[in-house]
Scaffold this motif. Structure first.
Motif, PDB file in Angstrom:
ATOM      1  N   ALA A 192       1.569   6.678  -6.875  1.00  0.00           N
ATOM      2  CA  ALA A 192       0.512   7.618  -7.264  1.00  0.00           C
ATOM      3  C   ALA A 192       0.981   9.059  -7.091  1.00  0.00           C
ATOM      4  CB  ALA A 192      -0.731   7.338  -6.456  1.00  0.00           C
ATOM      5  N   THR A 193       1.677   9.357  -6.007  1.00  0.00           N
ATOM      6  CA  THR A 193       2.180  10.713  -5.751  1.00  0.00           C
ATOM      7  C   THR A 193       3.196  11.124  -6.812  1.00  0.00           C
ATOM      8  OG1 THR A 193       1.877  10.362  -3.377  1.00  0.00           O
ATOM      9  CG2 THR A 193       3.282  12.182  -4.042  1.00  0.00           C
ATOM     10  N   LEU A 229       0.832  -1.212   0.000  1.00  0.00           N
ATOM     11  CA  LEU A 229       0.000   0.000   0.000  1.00  0.00           C
ATOM     12  C   LEU A 229       0.858   1.248   0.000  1.00  0.00           C
ATOM     13  CD1 LEU A 229      -2.847  -1.016   2.496  1.00  0.00           C
ATOM     14  CD2 LEU A 229      -3.031  -0.729   0.009  1.00  0.00           C
ATOM     15  N   LEU A 230       1.942   1.229   0.763  1.00  0.00           N
ATOM     16  CA  LEU A 230       2.832   2.393   0.811  1.00  0.00           C
ATOM     17  C   LEU A 230       3.481   2.639  -0.542  1.00  0.00           C
ATOM     18  CD1 LEU A 230       4.239   4.606   2.471  1.00  0.00           C
ATOM     19  CD2 LEU A 230       5.984   2.907   3.075  1.00  0.00           C
ATOM     20  N   LEU A 238       2.251   1.787  -3.440  1.00  0.00           N
ATOM     21  CA  LEU A 238       1.231   2.302  -4.359  1.00  0.00           C
ATOM     22  C   LEU A 238       0.990   3.791  -4.146  1.00  0.00           C
ATOM     23  CD1 LEU A 238      -1.388  -0.615  -4.332  1.00  0.00           C
ATOM     24  CD2 LEU A 238       0.052   0.126  -6.250  1.00  0.00           C
ATOM     25  N   GLN A 239       0.991   4.212  -2.865  1.00  0.00           N
ATOM     26  CA  GLN A 239       0.803   5.640  -2.588  1.00  0.00           C
ATOM     27  C   GLN A 239       1.964   6.468  -3.135  1.00  0.00           C
ATOM     28  OE1 GLN A 239       0.190   5.980   1.614  1.00  0.00           O
ATOM     29  NE2 GLN A 239      -1.963   5.313   1.527  1.00  0.00           N
ATOM     30  N   LEU A 240       3.165   5.966  -2.947  1.00  0.00           N
ATOM     31  CA  LEU A 240       4.328   6.688  -3.476  1.00  0.00           C
ATOM     32  C   LEU A 240       4.287   6.769  -4.992  1.00  0.00           C
ATOM     33  CD1 LEU A 240       7.159   5.270  -1.195  1.00  0.00           C
ATOM     34  CD2 LEU A 240       6.214   7.603  -1.181  1.00  0.00           C
TER      35      LEU A 240
END
Length: 203
Positions: free
Chosen positions: A196-197, A189-190, A192-194
């Motif tokens: 996306a950012t 999840l981390l 994926l967030q990175l």
């Protein structure tokens, strides 16, 4: 304990004189005997040369020596405590043979038995006679299960009690999976967030 046996035991412990090499004082070899519990044990000491009587001693499994009896050349026996008889032992002399009898063999009688002579301020030990209980295997009696009446089949569909070892192993596998997969899921999840950012900033 009689004075003579006590003196012989003190000499055996204090001086440990075993006689001159090559000088034959006893006529038997070291033997090993196996007996059943409660059986009678018969030991014989065959001497040669000067006859001054013998002392029988017992060395148990923890190597402790214990005086049993002194048998004089006149066939008089003196047991522990200066007793002329014993409830557990018998002793006698027949010619050049000195006999020791254990009336009923028990585990505490296991060990090594020595016949000792005292001649010219020296002690002469026979080679020793090892005696042990026989290793017998006792089979436990089997109890027959309840008989099934004729015409009725036994129902084996009842659920069996789970093996506790198997259940414990399954629980451990479950906990290992939990502690392994939760951190991995969080890491994914981390990432994926990175990702996306990063994409948003690049636009």
């Amino acid at each position: 304990m009689d004075t003579i046996p006590a003196l012989l035991l003190l000499l055996s412990l204090g001086f440990c004189e075993y006689g001159h090499r090559g000088e034959k004082r006893f006529m038997q070899y070291k033997t090993i005997t196996y007996l059943q519990l409660g059986a009678q044990m018969n030991l014989t000491c065959h001497i040669s040369g000067e006859d001054t009587g013998v002392v029988w001693v017992h060395q148990d499994n923890i190597k402790t020596f214990k005086f049993i009896v002194f048998i004089s050349p006149q066939s008089g026996a003196t047991f522990e405590g200066n007793q002329k008889t014993s409830t557990h032992f018998e002793a006698r002399k027949e010619g050049v043979f000195y006999h020791l009898v254990v009336k009923s063999f028990t585990p505490r009688d296991e060990g090594n038995y020595f016949c000792i002579k005292h001649i010219d301020k020296q002690l002469y030990f026979n080679p020793g006679q090892l005696v042990f209980l026989s290793a017998t295997t006792t089979v436990a009696p089997t109890t027959p299960g309840p008989s099934t009446p004729r015409g009725i089949t036994e129902n084996n569909s009842c659920p069996k009690t789970p093996d506790p070892d198997i259940s414990m192993e399954e629980d451990l596998d479950y906990f290992c999976l939990v502690f392994l997969w939760i951190p991995l899921a969080g890491l994914c999840l981390l990432l994926l967030q990175l990702l996306a950012t990063t994409i948003a900033l690049c636009r």
